[in-house]
Every structure is written in C-alpha cells, then in structure tokens.
Design a protein around this motif. Structure first.
Motif, PDB file in Angstrom:
ATOM      1  N   GLY A   1       3.477 -52.998  14.038  1.00 48.53           N
ATOM      2  CA  GLY A   1       2.279 -52.282  13.633  1.00 48.53           C
ATOM      3  C   GLY A   1       1.119 -53.210  13.423  1.00 48.53           C
ATOM      4  N   LEU A   2      -0.036 -52.604  13.308  1.00 50.88           N
ATOM      5  CA  LEU A   2      -1.241 -53.330  12.957  1.00 50.88           C
ATOM      6  C   LEU A   2      -1.338 -53.376  11.437  1.00 50.88           C
ATOM      7  N   PRO A   3      -1.877 -54.435  10.862  1.00 46.68           N
ATOM      8  CA  PRO A   3      -1.993 -54.484   9.402  1.00 46.68           C
ATOM      9  C   PRO A   3      -2.908 -53.376   8.879  1.00 46.68           C
ATOM     10  N   GLY A   4      -2.611 -52.893   7.694  1.00 48.06           N
ATOM     11  CA  GLY A   4      -3.423 -51.854   7.069  1.00 48.06           C
ATOM     12  C   GLY A   4      -4.132 -52.391   5.835  1.00 48.06           C
ATOM     13  N   VAL A   5      -5.182 -51.688   5.427  1.00 46.52           N
ATOM     14  CA  VAL A   5      -5.941 -52.094   4.250  1.00 46.52           C
ATOM     15  C   VAL A   5      -6.457 -50.849   3.533  1.00 46.52           C
ATOM     16  N   ASP A   6      -6.550 -50.939   2.216  1.00 43.53           N
ATOM     17  CA  ASP A   6      -7.099 -49.867   1.392  1.00 43.53           C
ATOM     18  C   ASP A   6      -8.028 -50.533   0.376  1.00 43.53           C
ATOM     19  N   VAL A   7      -9.336 -50.274   0.482  1.00 43.64           N
ATOM     20  CA  VAL A   7     -10.330 -50.892  -0.398  1.00 43.64           C
ATOM     21  C   VAL A   7     -11.102 -49.782  -1.099  1.00 43.64           C
ATOM     22  N   ARG A   8     -11.214 -49.888  -2.428  1.00 45.16           N
ATOM     23  CA  ARG A   8     -12.003 -48.935  -3.222  1.00 45.16           C
ATOM     24  C   ARG A   8     -13.003 -49.729  -4.044  1.00 45.16           C
ATOM     25  N   GLN A   9     -14.283 -49.466  -3.818  1.00 45.88           N
ATOM     26  CA  GLN A   9     -15.377 -50.176  -4.485  1.00 45.88           C
ATOM     27  C   GLN A   9     -16.072 -49.227  -5.457  1.00 45.88           C
ATOM     28  N   PRO A  10     -16.187 -49.610  -6.733  1.00 46.27           N
ATOM     29  CA  PRO A  10     -16.907 -48.751  -7.675  1.00 46.27           C
ATOM     30  C   PRO A  10     -18.399 -48.701  -7.343  1.00 46.27           C
ATOM     31  N   LEU A  11     -19.003 -47.502  -7.537  1.00 42.80           N
ATOM     32  CA  LEU A  11     -20.436 -47.302  -7.325  1.00 42.80           C
ATOM     33  C   LEU A  11     -21.099 -46.953  -8.654  1.00 42.80           C
TER      34      LEU A  11
ATOM     35  N   HIS B   1     -23.061 -44.678  -9.676  1.00 42.11           N
ATOM     36  CA  HIS B   1     -23.623 -43.322  -9.603  1.00 42.11           C
ATOM     37  C   HIS B   1     -24.908 -43.277  -8.763  1.00 42.11           C
ATOM     38  N   VAL B   2     -24.928 -43.985  -7.671  1.00 44.05           N
ATOM     39  CA  VAL B   2     -26.094 -44.008  -6.782  1.00 44.05           C
ATOM     40  C   VAL B   2     -26.276 -42.658  -6.098  1.00 44.05           C
ATOM     41  N   LEU B   3     -25.159 -42.032  -5.718  1.00 42.92           N
ATOM     42  CA  LEU B   3     -25.228 -40.766  -4.994  1.00 42.92           C
ATOM     43  C   LEU B   3     -25.114 -39.553  -5.915  1.00 42.92           C
ATOM     44  N   GLY B   4     -25.111 -39.738  -7.208  1.00 39.18           N
ATOM     45  CA  GLY B   4     -24.975 -38.634  -8.152  1.00 39.18           C
ATOM     46  C   GLY B   4     -23.797 -38.869  -9.072  1.00 39.18           C
ATOM     47  N   ASP B   5     -23.586 -37.947 -10.013  1.00 37.08           N
ATOM     48  CA  ASP B   5     -22.530 -38.119 -11.007  1.00 37.08           C
ATOM     49  C   ASP B   5     -21.128 -37.912 -10.443  1.00 37.08           C
ATOM     50  N   ASP B   6     -21.011 -37.192  -9.323  1.00 37.96           N
ATOM     51  CA  ASP B   6     -19.690 -36.913  -8.762  1.00 37.96           C
ATOM     52  C   ASP B   6     -19.184 -38.018  -7.843  1.00 37.96           C
ATOM     53  N   PHE B   7     -19.964 -39.039  -7.609  1.00 42.12           N
ATOM     54  CA  PHE B   7     -19.560 -40.099  -6.688  1.00 42.12           C
ATOM     55  C   PHE B   7     -19.473 -41.425  -7.438  1.00 42.12           C
ATOM     56  N   ASP B   8     -18.222 -41.817  -7.788  1.00 42.35           N
ATOM     57  CA  ASP B   8     -17.998 -43.037  -8.560  1.00 42.35           C
ATOM     58  C   ASP B   8     -17.495 -44.198  -7.713  1.00 42.35           C
ATOM     59  N   HIS B   9     -17.049 -43.927  -6.499  1.00 43.04           N
ATOM     60  CA  HIS B   9     -16.502 -45.012  -5.687  1.00 43.04           C
ATOM     61  C   HIS B   9     -16.718 -44.738  -4.196  1.00 43.04           C
ATOM     62  N   ALA B  10     -16.701 -45.823  -3.431  1.00 51.50           N
ATOM     63  CA  ALA B  10     -16.655 -45.748  -1.972  1.00 51.50           C
ATOM     64  C   ALA B  10     -15.320 -46.345  -1.551  1.00 51.50           C
ATOM     65  N   ALA B  11     -14.687 -45.757  -0.550  1.00 50.12           N
ATOM     66  CA  ALA B  11     -13.355 -46.199  -0.156  1.00 50.12           C
ATOM     67  C   ALA B  11     -13.251 -46.334   1.359  1.00 50.12           C
ATOM     68  N   VAL B  12     -12.500 -47.315   1.773  1.00 54.09           N
ATOM     69  CA  VAL B  12     -12.120 -47.493   3.178  1.00 54.09           C
ATOM     70  C   VAL B  12     -10.602 -47.548   3.204  1.00 54.09           C
ATOM     71  N   ASP B  13     -10.006 -46.678   4.002  1.00 50.36           N
ATOM     72  CA  ASP B  13      -8.554 -46.618   4.111  1.00 50.36           C
ATOM     73  C   ASP B  13      -8.183 -46.733   5.582  1.00 50.36           C
ATOM     74  N   ALA B  14      -7.555 -47.815   5.944  1.00 47.35           N
ATOM     75  CA  ALA B  14      -7.077 -48.021   7.311  1.00 47.35           C
ATOM     76  C   ALA B  14      -5.576 -48.307   7.221  1.00 47.35           C
TER      77      ALA B  14
ATOM     78  N   GLY C   1     -16.705 -60.217 -15.889  1.00 45.61           N
ATOM     79  CA  GLY C   1     -17.224 -59.146 -16.733  1.00 45.61           C
ATOM     80  C   GLY C   1     -17.798 -57.989 -15.935  1.00 45.61           C
ATOM     81  N   MET C   2     -17.226 -57.698 -14.774  1.00 48.29           N
ATOM     82  CA  MET C   2     -17.706 -56.581 -13.941  1.00 48.29           C
ATOM     83  C   MET C   2     -16.530 -55.966 -13.193  1.00 48.29           C
ATOM     84  N   GLU C   3     -16.735 -54.751 -12.687  1.00 46.97           N
ATOM     85  CA  GLU C   3     -15.691 -54.086 -11.916  1.00 46.97           C
ATOM     86  C   GLU C   3     -15.702 -54.619 -10.487  1.00 46.97           C
ATOM     87  N   LEU C   4     -14.542 -54.989 -10.024  1.00 44.03           N
ATOM     88  CA  LEU C   4     -14.383 -55.432  -8.647  1.00 44.03           C
ATOM     89  C   LEU C   4     -13.626 -54.371  -7.864  1.00 44.03           C
ATOM     90  N   PRO C   5     -13.691 -54.419  -6.568  1.00 47.05           N
ATOM     91  CA  PRO C   5     -12.958 -53.410  -5.775  1.00 47.05           C
ATOM     92  C   PRO C   5     -11.450 -53.564  -5.932  1.00 47.05           C
TER      93      PRO C   5
END
Length: 171
Positions: free
Chosen positions: A89-99, A101-114, A47-51
């Motif tokens: 190649g080296l393996p790649g990963v793309d992770v998007r985690q919902p936030l 609104h800790v940093l304000g209304d314009d920031f809904d997610h944190a992302a790591v893209d490798a 019952g929650m948002e996961l990355p």
C-alpha cells in the motif's frame, strides 16, 4: 543428554516458536501499521495547540511469480526472467489542525485524511529466445539459425489513492 532434558528443551523451543509466530501474525495480517506522531511535549513547550498527526505505513508482501511458459517452436521459455508480484500500500496520513474560529463558531479544525491505499505491482521481467530454431524434420533434425529475440516485460503499478479535506467542529 537425558531424555527428560531433551523433552523439556523441545517444549521450551516449541513454546518460544509459537509465541514468536503469534506475535508476528497481527502485524503481518494488518495491511498497514499505525504510526502516531506525539506532539504533546511541543504543545506544552510552545504554549499553543499543534496539529494532531497520525500516519500509516504499509506492509509489503511479495507474491509468487508465474513460472516460465514453454511455447512450441522456441528453445527457451517465454518468460525467461518472470515478473515478481508485490502487494502492499501507499502510506497514509491523518492531520487535524485547530482553527481559531475563522470560518465561524461551528468550525474548530481543518483536517486532511489520506488513508493507506492498496498497491499492486509487478517487477520488470525479461523474455529471451535463442538464435536457433527448434529441431524440425527437415535437414536431418538439426536446428536452423534465426535472429535472436529479446523483450522486456514492463513493470506494472496499480493503485487508487483517496484523500479528504474538510473543516468541522471539535478537534
């Protein structure tokens, strides 16, 4: 076996070989294979948002080694055991985690893209020389003794990995 049966069998085998070759070509042509990680069932159960997680696995392709090089004055070639080149190649990963609104209304997610990074490697090799010199004009054309030589060709790894970290609107 009748010639008609042989022709039919040859046509079927040719068609199957062509289909298998066509199916294998896109995976081998791509540098990396995408690997999605489905977390929808866990989101529903918890019952929650996961990355959102996705990865890339590289396809390794071995190359042709350089052959041994013959050098004047040596009995054995310079590279007795040549180095095998491997690219991938080296393996790649793309992770998007919902936030929340800790940093304000314009920031809904944190992302790591490798993304998958290219990789070029050479396996270790070996260079040996016999304890005899090459035959020469002196001494009735017989080889003379010398100290044996052995050398290890060091492995080589070349890559340039990159990664990005960011926050932004939307998931």
């Amino acid at each position: 076996m009748k010639s008609t049966t042989r022709r039919t069998l040859a046509a079927v085998v040719t068609g199957v070989a062509a289909a298998l070759g066509a199916a294998a070509t896109p995976a081998a042509a791509a540098g990396a294979i995408p690997v999605p990680v489905p977390l929808d069932g866990a989101e529903t159960a918890l019952g929650m948002e996961l990355p959102e997680v996705a990865g890339e696995l590289p396809v390794l392709t071995p190359g042709a080694p350089e052959g041994p090089r013959y050098v004047e004055g040596r009995l054995l070639p310079e590279r007795t055991l040549p180095q095998l080149p491997v690219s991938g190649g080296l393996p790649g990963v793309d992770v998007r985690q919902p936030l929340p609104h800790v940093l304000g209304d314009d920031f809904d997610h944190a992302a790591v893209d490798a993304p998958a990074a290219g990789l070029r490697a050479l396996a270790p090799g070996l260079s040996l020389d016999a304890p005899l010199s090459a035959p020469d004009g002196e001494g009735a054309g017989l080889p003379t003794t010398k100290l044996p030589q052995a050398g290890v060709l060091a492995p080589v790894v070349q890559t340039v990995p990159t990664a990005g970290l960011g926050v932004g609107p939307g998931l």
